[in-house]
Design an enzyme around this catalytic site. Structure first.
Site, PDB file in Angstrom:
ATOM      1  N   ASP A  80       0.841  -1.204   0.000  1.00  0.00           N
ATOM      2  CA  ASP A  80       0.000   0.000   0.000  1.00  0.00           C
ATOM      3  C   ASP A  80       0.881   1.261   0.000  1.00  0.00           C
ATOM      4  OD1 ASP A  80      -2.326   1.439   0.084  1.00  0.00           O
ATOM      5  OD2 ASP A  80      -3.094   0.525   1.919  1.00  0.00           O
ATOM      6  N   LYS A 155      -0.582  -8.266  -5.538  1.00  0.00           N
ATOM      7  CA  LYS A 155      -1.283  -8.547  -4.275  1.00  0.00           C
ATOM      8  C   LYS A 155      -2.571  -7.734  -4.328  1.00  0.00           C
ATOM      9  CE  LYS A 155      -0.901  -7.682   0.735  1.00  0.00           C
ATOM     10  NZ  LYS A 155       0.046  -7.396   1.826  1.00  0.00           N
ATOM     11  N   ASP A 157      -5.700  -6.625  -2.441  1.00  0.00           N
ATOM     12  CA  ASP A 157      -6.265  -6.536  -1.092  1.00  0.00           C
ATOM     13  C   ASP A 157      -7.781  -6.352  -1.169  1.00  0.00           C
ATOM     14  OD1 ASP A 157      -6.176  -6.569   1.646  1.00  0.00           O
ATOM     15  OD2 ASP A 157      -4.702  -4.973   1.838  1.00  0.00           O
ATOM     16  N   SER A 188      -6.405 -11.626  -1.167  1.00  0.00           N
ATOM     17  CA  SER A 188      -6.600 -11.430   0.274  1.00  0.00           C
ATOM     18  C   SER A 188      -8.009 -11.751   0.758  1.00  0.00           C
ATOM     19  CB  SER A 188      -6.271  -9.981   0.645  1.00  0.00           C
ATOM     20  OG  SER A 188      -4.919  -9.706   0.377  1.00  0.00           O
ATOM     21  N   ARG A 211      -4.018 -14.959   1.418  1.00  0.00           N
ATOM     22  CA  ARG A 211      -3.927 -14.681   2.847  1.00  0.00           C
ATOM     23  C   ARG A 211      -5.182 -15.228   3.506  1.00  0.00           C
ATOM     24  NH1 ARG A 211      -1.679  -9.974   4.442  1.00  0.00           N
ATOM     25  NH2 ARG A 211      -2.665 -10.542   6.402  1.00  0.00           N
ATOM     26  N   ASP A 215      -3.125 -10.182  10.044  1.00  0.00           N
ATOM     27  CA  ASP A 215      -1.883  -9.516   9.616  1.00  0.00           C
ATOM     28  C   ASP A 215      -0.770  -9.799  10.616  1.00  0.00           C
ATOM     29  OD1 ASP A 215      -3.327  -8.333   7.599  1.00  0.00           O
ATOM     30  OD2 ASP A 215      -2.747  -6.279   8.117  1.00  0.00           O
TER      31      ASP A 215
HETATM   32  C1  GLA Z   1      -4.000  -5.013   4.910  1.00  0.00           C
HETATM   33  C2  GLA Z   1      -3.150  -6.213   4.500  1.00  0.00           C
HETATM   34  C3  GLA Z   1      -1.689  -5.942   4.813  1.00  0.00           C
HETATM   35  C4  GLA Z   1      -1.236  -4.668   4.103  1.00  0.00           C
HETATM   36  C5  GLA Z   1      -2.134  -3.510   4.489  1.00  0.00           C
HETATM   37  C6  GLA Z   1      -1.842  -2.273   3.673  1.00  0.00           C
HETATM   38  O1  GLA Z   1      -4.037  -4.862   6.287  1.00  0.00           O
HETATM   39  O2  GLA Z   1      -3.566  -7.379   5.162  1.00  0.00           O
HETATM   40  O3  GLA Z   1      -0.894  -7.030   4.410  1.00  0.00           O
HETATM   41  O4  GLA Z   1      -1.260  -4.881   2.711  1.00  0.00           O
HETATM   42  O5  GLA Z   1      -3.509  -3.826   4.297  1.00  0.00           O
HETATM   43  O6  GLA Z   1      -2.636  -1.194   4.013  1.00  0.00           O
END
Ligand code: GLA
Length: 407
Positions: A80, A155, A157, A188, A211, A215
């Protein structure tokens, strides 16, 4: 539901639901910005550590020069906070122009010149977790950008992802396939859906990795929570890992600030057992020798990268005092009849856990017994009969990792 999504639902979903990129036949390995560098935007006061092209180029240099690339770490991934807050007038995503003055294509070319691959981060909602532009309504346009820039891994999200989120991922998979470019797809949405998520068959068809736990942060507590989640194995998610599609328990924090040597062995060893993607977070410009040696340990990496691609299962666990559990894990390996075994002392009791265990307790069956080799140091421990006691002492939060080959 937006028009684009509706369109694809009506006409295309039946032929697109399978990712077709031939990638990640073993768990992907690399470095990712998030856990250690987060959303550091302060290039004025902290130019070495803010999210910028310099940070990525520095890490690419270290990966090439310090043996990481050779050990198998090939992806280097933005997370991010790389974007500008606004798309341009044509709806095209822009990197922040102060922090990425030469643009993403330039960065990808640089990373490729080092023999590495560039990963990037998007979000399926209206905004990313940190409030940058999301890809909802822009999926096709954003894949075009990824393709033009030369991106190798995405990735995706799911902050702010609505009820149509999973469909969005399917549409994304369709457009990624369309590029003909090999872009690994890390999803994710199982983590966003949480413990209720059950469609592991679906995500394993669509994504190269996903995922599914919380986190990671720089703490043993988090690492151990993830291990516990993996021991619960909801909906038998471990069974859906395999060449091309992996459960992702999040980044490695080896070399960061919080773990002891034993805890570092445990995270790296267990992530190897989980056939997890191995994404480092540590500042590679400033890493302790012991952590670097661990991350480069060929024997541990070989367990992670074993081509059979089977994820470890927990086979036993018992308490060591009232301070926590000791658990035993098994991962079948490609070489016929061989396995990796791990014993993790999750107890915080001061004295080491005394282990008196047999290979039969791990579910192994070869009557002739096995040769046992400890993995971190590569010490050959000798032949063991199936029912012969293996006596060990394992310190708090440390892991015994070994491979066994039938005699
Ligand atoms: C989520 C994801 C993290 C990261 C953050 C970025 O929490 O699970 O791995 O990418 O967003 O803001």
């Amino acid at each position: 539901m937006d028009f684009q999504t509706l369109f694809f639902l009506m006409f295309l979903i039946p032929v697109v639901s399978c990712l077709d990129n031939g990638l990640a036949l073993t768990p992907p390995m690399g470095w990712m910005q998030w856990e250690r560098f987060r959303c550091n935007l302060d290039c004025k006061n902290d130019p070495e550590n803010c999210i910028s092209e310099k940070l990525i180029m520095d890490m690419a240099n270290r990966m090439e020069k310090d043996g990481y690339k050779e050990a198998g770490y090939t992806y280097i991934s933005l997370d991010d906070c790389w974007m500008s807050m606004e798309r341009d007038s044509q709806g095209i995503l822009q990197p922040d122009k102060d922090r990425f003055p030469h643009g993403i294509k330039y960065l990808a070319d640089y990373v490729h010149s080092k023999g590495l691959k560039l990963g990037i981060y998007l979000d399926m909602g209206l905004k990313t977790c940190k409030g940058y532009p999301g890809s909802k309504f822009y999926i096709q346009r954003d894949v075009l950008s990824l393709n033009e820039w030369g991106i190798d891994m995405l990735k995706m999200d799911c902050c702010g992802g609505g009820s149509d989120m999973v469909t969005g991922y399917e549409v994304m998979g369709f457009f990624l396939n369309q590029t003909g470019r090999h872009i690994a797809f890390s999803c994710s949405y199982p983590a966003c859906i949480g413990n209720l998520f059950s469609d592991y068959a679906g995500v394993a068809q669509l994504c190269n990795s996903w995922r599914n736990a919380i986190d990671i942060t720089d703490s043993w507590d988090r690492v151990y929570k993830v291990v516990q989640f993996y021991s619960l194995n909801f909906y038998n998610f471990s069974g859906f890992a395999g060449p091309g599609h992996w459960n992702d328990p999040d980044e490695l924090i080896v070399g960061d600030y919080s773990l002891s040597d034993g805890q570092e062995r445990s995270q790296f060893g267990m992530w190897a057992m989980f056939a997890s993607p191995l994404f480092m977070s540590v500042d590679l410009r400033d890493i302790k020798t012991s952590s670097r040696n661990l991350l480069l340990n060929k024997r541990v990496i070989a367990i992670n990268q074993d081509p059979l691609g089977v994820q470890a299962q927990i086979v036993w666990q018992h308490p060591w005092t009232d301070q926590g559990m000791v658990s035993g894990w098994v991962k079948p390996l490609m070489k016929k009849g061989s396995y990796a075994i791990a014993i993790l002392n999750g107890s915080s009791y001061g004295m080491p856990a005394p282990i008196n265990i047999t290979l039969e307790d791990f579910g192994l069956t070869s009557e002739g017994g096995y040769n046992l080799t400890e993995t971190f140091e590569g010490r050959f421990l000798g032949p063991y009969k199936l029912k012969e006691p293996i006596l060990l002492k394992i310190h708090a939060h440390d892991t015994f990792l070994a491979t066994v080959v039938p005699l």
